[in-house]
Design a protein around this motif. Sequence first.
Motif, PDB file in Angstrom:
ATOM      1  N   ARG A 113       6.848   4.501  -3.641  1.00  0.00           N
ATOM      2  CA  ARG A 113       5.933   4.363  -4.599  1.00  0.00           C
ATOM      3  C   ARG A 113       5.181   4.195  -5.343  1.00  0.00           C
ATOM      4  O   ARG A 113       3.800   4.320  -6.113  1.00  0.00           O
ATOM      5  N   GLN A 114       5.561   2.410  -5.966  1.00  0.00           N
ATOM      6  CA  GLN A 114       4.607   1.627  -6.498  1.00  0.00           C
ATOM      7  C   GLN A 114       4.974   0.606  -5.933  1.00  0.00           C
ATOM      8  O   GLN A 114       6.447  -0.090  -6.077  1.00  0.00           O
ATOM      9  N   LEU A 115       4.230  -0.324  -5.290  1.00  0.00           N
ATOM     10  CA  LEU A 115       3.577  -1.402  -4.405  1.00  0.00           C
ATOM     11  C   LEU A 115       2.027  -2.343  -5.332  1.00  0.00           C
ATOM     12  O   LEU A 115       1.542  -2.304  -5.154  1.00  0.00           O
ATOM     13  N   SER A 116       3.308  -3.627  -6.143  1.00  0.00           N
ATOM     14  CA  SER A 116       2.217  -4.494  -6.547  1.00  0.00           C
ATOM     15  C   SER A 116       2.050  -5.488  -5.775  1.00  0.00           C
ATOM     16  O   SER A 116       3.140  -6.624  -5.595  1.00  0.00           O
ATOM     17  N   LEU A 117       1.329  -5.899  -5.217  1.00  0.00           N
ATOM     18  CA  LEU A 117       1.242  -8.069  -4.746  1.00  0.00           C
ATOM     19  C   LEU A 117      -0.377  -8.202  -5.180  1.00  0.00           C
ATOM     20  O   LEU A 117      -0.763  -8.879  -4.518  1.00  0.00           O
ATOM     21  N   ALA A 118      -0.595  -8.086  -6.213  1.00  0.00           N
ATOM     22  CA  ALA A 118      -1.711  -8.627  -7.020  1.00  0.00           C
ATOM     23  C   ALA A 118      -1.788  -9.629  -8.065  1.00  0.00           C
ATOM     24  O   ALA A 118      -0.643  -9.902  -7.634  1.00  0.00           O
ATOM     25  N   HIS A 119      -2.542 -10.264  -7.613  1.00  0.00           N
ATOM     26  CA  HIS A 119      -2.682 -12.032  -7.735  1.00  0.00           C
ATOM     27  C   HIS A 119      -1.990 -12.676  -7.488  1.00  0.00           C
ATOM     28  O   HIS A 119      -1.358 -13.730  -8.168  1.00  0.00           O
ATOM     29  N   ASN A 120      -2.119 -13.048  -5.492  1.00  0.00           N
ATOM     30  CA  ASN A 120      -1.013 -13.780  -5.263  1.00  0.00           C
ATOM     31  C   ASN A 120      -2.777 -14.270  -4.558  1.00  0.00           C
ATOM     32  O   ASN A 120      -3.467 -14.233  -4.163  1.00  0.00           O
ATOM     33  N   LEU A 121      -1.988 -14.747  -3.670  1.00  0.00           N
ATOM     34  CA  LEU A 121      -3.018 -16.161  -2.634  1.00  0.00           C
ATOM     35  C   LEU A 121      -2.627 -15.259  -1.033  1.00  0.00           C
ATOM     36  O   LEU A 121      -3.002 -15.800   0.136  1.00  0.00           O
ATOM     37  N   PHE A 122      -2.269 -13.887  -0.771  1.00  0.00           N
ATOM     38  CA  PHE A 122      -2.583 -13.191   0.227  1.00  0.00           C
ATOM     39  C   PHE A 122      -3.707 -13.213   1.116  1.00  0.00           C
ATOM     40  O   PHE A 122      -4.268 -13.372   0.116  1.00  0.00           O
ATOM     41  N   TYR A 123      -3.755 -13.358   2.470  1.00  0.00           N
ATOM     42  CA  TYR A 123      -5.233 -12.812   2.660  1.00  0.00           C
ATOM     43  C   TYR A 123      -4.960 -12.559   4.880  1.00  0.00           C
ATOM     44  O   TYR A 123      -3.780 -11.630   4.755  1.00  0.00           O
ATOM     45  N   GLY A 124      -5.677 -12.510   4.443  1.00  0.00           N
ATOM     46  CA  GLY A 124      -5.563 -11.757   6.579  1.00  0.00           C
ATOM     47  C   GLY A 124      -6.163  -9.742   6.156  1.00  0.00           C
ATOM     48  O   GLY A 124      -6.524  -9.623   4.725  1.00  0.00           O
ATOM     49  N   ASP A 125      -6.265  -8.932   6.769  1.00  0.00           N
ATOM     50  CA  ASP A 125      -6.303  -7.996   6.671  1.00  0.00           C
ATOM     51  C   ASP A 125      -5.334  -7.426   5.994  1.00  0.00           C
ATOM     52  O   ASP A 125      -3.697  -7.687   6.004  1.00  0.00           O
ATOM     53  N   ILE A 126      -5.548  -6.074   5.765  1.00  0.00           N
ATOM     54  CA  ILE A 126      -4.691  -5.552   5.035  1.00  0.00           C
ATOM     55  C   ILE A 126      -4.270  -4.488   6.453  1.00  0.00           C
ATOM     56  O   ILE A 126      -4.880  -3.955   6.894  1.00  0.00           O
ATOM     57  N   PRO A 127      -2.680  -5.069   5.927  1.00  0.00           N
ATOM     58  CA  PRO A 127      -2.136  -4.446   7.441  1.00  0.00           C
ATOM     59  C   PRO A 127      -2.010  -2.546   7.908  1.00  0.00           C
ATOM     60  O   PRO A 127      -1.545  -1.911   6.530  1.00  0.00           O
ATOM     61  N   LEU A 128      -2.104  -2.351   9.236  1.00  0.00           N
ATOM     62  CA  LEU A 128      -2.026  -1.284   9.755  1.00  0.00           C
ATOM     63  C   LEU A 128      -1.404   0.151   8.706  1.00  0.00           C
ATOM     64  O   LEU A 128      -0.552   0.681   9.012  1.00  0.00           O
ATOM     65  N   GLU A 129       0.315  -0.908   8.880  1.00  0.00           N
ATOM     66  CA  GLU A 129       1.392  -0.657   8.977  1.00  0.00           C
ATOM     67  C   GLU A 129       1.500   0.089   7.538  1.00  0.00           C
ATOM     68  O   GLU A 129       2.834   0.714   7.393  1.00  0.00           O
ATOM     69  N   LEU A 130       1.276  -1.061   6.894  1.00  0.00           N
ATOM     70  CA  LEU A 130       1.118  -0.626   5.724  1.00  0.00           C
ATOM     71  C   LEU A 130       0.742   1.124   5.013  1.00  0.00           C
ATOM     72  O   LEU A 130       1.386   2.210   4.670  1.00  0.00           O
ATOM     73  N   GLY A 131      -0.136   1.648   5.721  1.00  0.00           N
ATOM     74  CA  GLY A 131      -0.894   2.736   6.058  1.00  0.00           C
ATOM     75  C   GLY A 131      -0.038   3.928   6.721  1.00  0.00           C
ATOM     76  O   GLY A 131       0.407   5.647   5.755  1.00  0.00           O
ATOM     77  N   GLN A 132       0.932   3.304   7.022  1.00  0.00           N
ATOM     78  CA  GLN A 132       1.928   4.240   7.958  1.00  0.00           C
ATOM     79  C   GLN A 132       3.144   4.843   7.320  1.00  0.00           C
ATOM     80  O   GLN A 132       3.871   5.630   8.109  1.00  0.00           O
ATOM     81  N   ALA A 133       3.328   4.360   6.471  1.00  0.00           N
ATOM     82  CA  ALA A 133       4.148   4.361   5.547  1.00  0.00           C
ATOM     83  C   ALA A 133       4.627   5.047   4.456  1.00  0.00           C
ATOM     84  O   ALA A 133       5.078   4.203   3.319  1.00  0.00           O
TER      85      ALA A 133
END
Length: 1054
Positions: free
Chosen positions: A343-363
């Motif tokens: 229900r809640q996912l926070s990955l803010a204020h890190n160094l993640f790069y690249g595109d937002i993955p398609l799989e995350l939207g599928q779930a």
Amino acid sequence: MKKQWRISSQWQPPKAMIRIFGYVVLQLCLLFMPSSSQARELSSQQSSNNEVVGLLAFKKSSVQSDPNNLLASWSPNSASPCSWSGISCSLNGDVTTLNLTKAGLIGTLDLHSLTGALQSLKHLYLQGNSFSAADLSASPSCVLETLDLASNNFSDPLPRNSFLESCIHLSYVNLSHNSIPGGTLRFGPSLLQLDLSRNIISDSTWLTYSLSTCQNLNLLNFSDNKLTGKLGATPLSCKSLSILDLSYNPFSGEIPPTFVADSPPSLKYLDLSHNNFSGSFSSLDFGHCNNLTWLSLSQNRLSGNGFPSSLRNCGLLQTLNLSRNELQSKIPGALLRSFTNLRQLSLAHNLFYGDIPLELGQACGTLQELDLSANKLTGGLPQTFASCSSMRSLNLGNNMLSGEFLSTVVSKLQSLKYLYVPFNNITGTVPLSLANCSQLEVLDLSSNAFNGDVPSKLCSSSNPTALQKLLLADNYLSGKVPPELGSCKNLRSIDLSFNNLIGPIPMEVWTLPNLLDLVMWANNLSGKIPEGICVNGGNLETLILNNNLITGSIPQSIGNCTNMIWVSLSSNRLTGEIPAGIGNLVNLAVLQMGNNSLTGQIPPELGKCQSLIWLDLNSNNLTGPLPPELADQAGLVVPGTVSGKQFAFVRNEGGTSCRGAGGLVEFQGIRAERLENLPMAHSCSTTRIYSGMTVYTFSTNGSMIFLDLAYNSLSGDIPQKFGSMSYLQVLNLGHNKLTGNIPDSFGGLKAIGVLDLSHNDLQGFLPGSLGTLSFLSDLDVSNNNLTGPIPSGGQLTTFPQSRYENNSGLCGVPLPPCSSGGHPESYDTRRKKQSVEVGMVIGIAFFILCVFGLTMAFYRVKKYQQKEEQREKYIESLPTSGSSSWKLSGVPEPLSINIATFEKPLRKLTFAHLLEATNGFSADSLIGSGGFGEVYKAQLGDGCVVAIKKLIHVTGQGDREFMAEMETIGKIKHRNLVPLLGYCRIGEERLLVYEYMKWGSLEAVLHDRPFRRPTMIQVMAMFKELQVDSESDILDGLSLKDASIDEFKEESSS
């Protein structure tokens, strides 16, 4: 006995008589003996009497104050306490519950006596009072099951044999929000929930004991304490533990790899956030975390380039918070897709790069909140997110996103309430399809590259929306502000700053019924502020329209804006007088109306503004006297009204050639580079920009901190009352027509950093009290009619001559010396007659000395050059930290420092010695850093271990600050202050040598945290450099969090 038996044997009564006698006795017994119910009633009455006595004893001995009169019903005339307030009884009339939650009681709790008097008491609720501890032990008869002592004033260690161990039926204990430092922790197997959060517990053995002997505990909360060191114990023995909260502690080191794996299968909630845990996130083993639903590891220093594969086992996760760490990888979409309950996912204020993955939207069927802000993500939001039907909050700010995902994906999220996409690279027009998100309350598209018009159809009468905040600042929008915004009846905040908008603000916007914040500064808006604001529309809190082309006068109805806290109308074309009704705004903290064409007098009613800390009226046509009422609130200002506001302060540092001391601007959602291009940032040859979040540093006795009335036509004397503003840090009265003397009360401006009284008609002497102002870093009294000597105390003699010039009667350092009468000495232009013979002798002798001197100088220069070559080779051979840039100069430069003020003579150390002692100021020697330089640990040649502070050079003012710190430190002598041992100055570099404190500062020892507070020179130069602290940066009377500083210098066009 024998005699008796003989008598009885002589005569025996008849059986009938015996029966009659027995019957009589039986009737008498039945008459006088109470029934069983009567016996129980008597017992109950006795118990009630005991409980009445016990409760009255508690009221008398434990309650010193009852401000709300809650215990008024507790009367000794009562037969039973069951009708008293806060009392609940059983069917038998025994007191089982005492609930005095948030009663406002003040006193000392004697728990032993209370539990002894109320032997049936099972539930005791004293949360939200002001009890301290008299006795926290319990009587042997204690039957307590629930004890809530949260939010009181308990500050003593828990005693041995406390209630936790004595009350063998205790199942729930809440001691949170107190100041318990530790003590002895022991509890029995009956305890199910233990909340010790928000205390000052530093004894890690408490946690070790709790985790190793937790028995039947299902909740354990140690959050917000002072537990340090590594996390040693694991919850291996906690077979029933469901909730474990260790957040907000200074734990450090790596999280034990098996900490989660060793937790019981019952664990559902784990919070290790806001600590200093480090190490690789991917090395953690999550074991069989089948029931874990809430996991937060945010605000740590976890690193690594991947997620642990065992995290997949936590299939029931509903909340996953890994924000504010140092994770560096692509977002693992395949792994996150397995969390079908998320229900809640926070990955803010890190160094993640690249595109937002398609799989995350599928779930994301259950996903309600997604925060990917402050990373390095590119591309857009994949089309798969269009199926996130439960999404309520989406934060993609501070990335490098682009594309058309707002119209193709986001506009299809019907449940969306909060959309944050600031600080990205999105171009084009603002999509009108966002109006489809009819539940949207916050729309933040600030700091992108949108162009075109402000969208006019976000709201309409046929399609009402819930929109409350519209934030489109720092884009490239043009055209006029659409009157259709008036259809957004729920709008509370509008921010259209830093665009290219023209024309007037529509009346439909001014009359929005719920409008609180109207922020449209740095545009080309024109027109007038209408009469009737805060009457026909909402009761505004912020009105920020500076740097526009607004004309007309300030409406009188502004006095009706009783909730107003920030008014900024500077740099417009306003005329007329300042309304006296502004004095009615008791919450007003910031009032800026500088650089307009306002006339009339400064209303004395401004002195009634109880929260005013910032008043800027510079560069107008104001006349009349300075109202002494402006200082009426000195010592009375209460902080709070502008706390948490993001702002930038553009400070002019070009001296009197600049108009005003600078400007305070609202800075929410603005890129720093856009502010750099604002004309006000280039109004001086040198401009410095400070930015951050506002937090007050005074508690209840504050005063105004910024007062700029320069460049007007004010006249009369400077009020003596101005000296009572003890927190005032900028006072600019320059370029007026002020007369009279400089008040001696200015010695009370203990926090003053900038004092400009130049270009007036002031007379008399410079008050000696100015020499006591330790924080004074910028003084200008030039172009007045001052006379007499410049006081030699403090820092007055360290300012350049230009700050005292054009005062014909002033004398003394830095001006020419005073004569015996206190006036400047005149230079004697008459030349004495000398004989020709004496002249010839002197000439010949001088010629011979010159030839000899040149010969010796040539010899010594050659010898010195050889020595310098060897020295430079030595210096270049030393390793450096990489962050230090040294400018060496072989020319000695004198220092006029009063060495006599120090108890011990200072050591004048050579730069080469300090380089050698610090191994070339290498990173290995670095022990601290801040906004004014770095501190290195060093061992001198004689074995003395010292701390060397290398000051950051400030162009044009480094010498004075360097001397000022040494003068000030030399005068302050105390056994608890670290002494200054020596100094070194070479070229532009300034180094101070202090005694090394092995254990850190006193504050670090007392509060168990590293010492990062500012030094004396940092405080003294608070308006020249931004202080850097581990938690906050202090400017004026406010604190800057996450502060940044930029400096701009331009060559004068002249």
